[in-house]
Design an enzyme around this catalytic site. Structure first.
Site, PDB file in Angstrom:
ATOM      1  N   HIS A  14       0.804  -1.212   0.170  1.00 27.35           N
ATOM      2  CA  HIS A  14       0.147   0.090  -0.154  1.00 27.35           C
ATOM      3  C   HIS A  14       1.333   1.329  -0.072  1.00 27.35           C
ATOM      4  O   HIS A  14       1.767   1.334   0.880  1.00 27.35           O
ATOM      5  CB  HIS A  14      -0.851   0.034   1.347  1.00 27.35           C
ATOM      6  N   GLU A  17       1.459   3.486   3.135  1.00 25.58           N
ATOM      7  CA  GLU A  17       2.188   2.875   4.535  1.00 25.58           C
ATOM      8  C   GLU A  17       3.531   3.028   4.298  1.00 25.58           C
ATOM      9  O   GLU A  17       4.090   1.984   3.575  1.00 25.58           O
ATOM     10  CB  GLU A  17       1.415   1.193   4.545  1.00 25.58           C
ATOM     11  N   HIS A 106       3.357  -4.126   6.784  1.00 24.90           N
ATOM     12  CA  HIS A 106       2.040  -3.025   6.626  1.00 24.90           C
ATOM     13  C   HIS A 106       1.771  -2.195   7.989  1.00 24.90           C
ATOM     14  O   HIS A 106       2.337  -2.577   8.932  1.00 24.90           O
ATOM     15  CB  HIS A 106       0.773  -3.875   6.706  1.00 24.90           C
ATOM     16  N   GLU A 167       1.966  -6.240  10.751  1.00 20.92           N
ATOM     17  CA  GLU A 167       1.017  -5.261  10.923  1.00 20.92           C
ATOM     18  C   GLU A 167       1.332  -4.394  12.017  1.00 20.92           C
ATOM     19  O   GLU A 167       1.220  -5.112  13.223  1.00 20.92           O
ATOM     20  CB  GLU A 167      -0.530  -5.669  10.865  1.00 20.92           C
TER      21      GLU A 167
END
Length: 296
Positions: A14, A17, A106, A167
């Site tokens: 992404h 990010e 992430h 994450e």
């Protein structure tokens, strides 16, 4: 014995990010940080065009393009769909991958801390979870629909023979935070250390049980029949990722002050609370059950 010979660390799936992108840059500047004696490590920046545009994605979410049927469909050809096919050829192909372990980095705007997300089950993942939790007690272990076969998952990490997501949050989109970047690096280093110990059959004694959370389903913000939002996440839930919600607890506050209560019949544990990237789907949070990973 099963060996990890080729590792890929992927950042920037992404584009907004930033931690994964900058951690890849750090590892590229100092390759020894990402390498170990028993395996090779490839460093991959997955979605540069979205990053240059300062967007999560240009046309479609890259981290939803890796189902086998989609990878094999030539009609799916926008930027991210095409990029997925390139990455699959580079790191996969999915189902017969040259990459033994794929670590996908992430950020989230939610207050999740450092979370290791497993999309598959099995002894390798169970030992990895136990090791990371032992070495990093603040880590959260998430089992995200690990009952599905890899070919049914659309996530980037399922391209590898083994694959996990790191994450970390909270971090706003298009922002860097030192504490978040350091947590991401810390967890990634533990995963790399695990693979090295796994290869040499020299893992330390691991806890027989490790706390984890399994995804159940997601819930949406309150809306009317026109799709307009009627309320927001309750202040008692905001920033309380992985803290219990019990039946009858308030979970939303409507703009007129009315409280909406959780109507389930069991305790659940929310995560991705108020994640900014999910507002286009009006998702408020994901709900999880607490489970235990048991080693034989």
């Amino acid at each position: 014995m099963d060996k990890i010979k080729q590792v890929a660390i992927v950042g920037g799936v992404h584009g907004n990010e930033f931690s994964g992108i900058y951690l890849i840059k750090q590892y590229q500047a100092k390759p020894d940080l990402a390498s170990r004696a028993s395996f090779n490590t490839e460093l991959v920046w997955a979605n540069p065009e979205a990053h240059y545009a300062n967007k999560r994605y240009l046309h479609s979410d890259l981290n939803r393009q890796f189902k086998n049927t989609d990878l094999a469909n030539p009609r799916l050809a926008n930027y991210e769909q095409s990029r997925a096919k390139v990455l699959n050829a580079q790191l996969g192909p999915k189902g017969d991958a040259k990459t033994d372990l794929l670590i996908d980095l992430h950020n989230t705007t939610s207050n999740m801390g450092a979370c290791l997300i497993l999309t598959q089950a099995g002894p390798f993942y169970n030992q990895l979870a136990a090791y990371v939790k032992m070495m990093m007690p603040e880590a959260i272990i998430s089992r995200d629909e690990d009952h599905f076969a890899a070919e049914e998952h659309a996530l980037m990490c399922t391209v590898g023979r083994y694959g996990v997501l790191v994450e970390v949050g909270p971090q706003p989109q298009s922002v860097l935070r030192q504490d978040v970047l350091e947590l991401m690096d810390c967890m990634t280093q533990h995963i790399l250390d695990f693979a090295e110990l796994y290869n040499s059959n020299s893992l330390p004694a691991l806890p027989k049980q490790t706390e984890a959370f399994r995804y159940l389903h997601s819930i949406k913000l309150p809306m009317n029949d026109k799709g307009e939002r009627l309320g927001m996440v309750h202040k008692n839930v905001q920033d309380k990722d992985y803290q219990p919600i019990n039946p009858g607890d308030p979970i939303f506050t409507l703009f007129d002050g009315t409280e909406i209560y959780y109507d389930g019949d069991t305790t659940v544990y929310p995560t991705f609370i108020n994640e900014a990237a999910y507002y286009d789907n009006n998702l408020a949070m994901s709900l999880n059950e607490k489970v235990w990973i048991t080693l034989d």
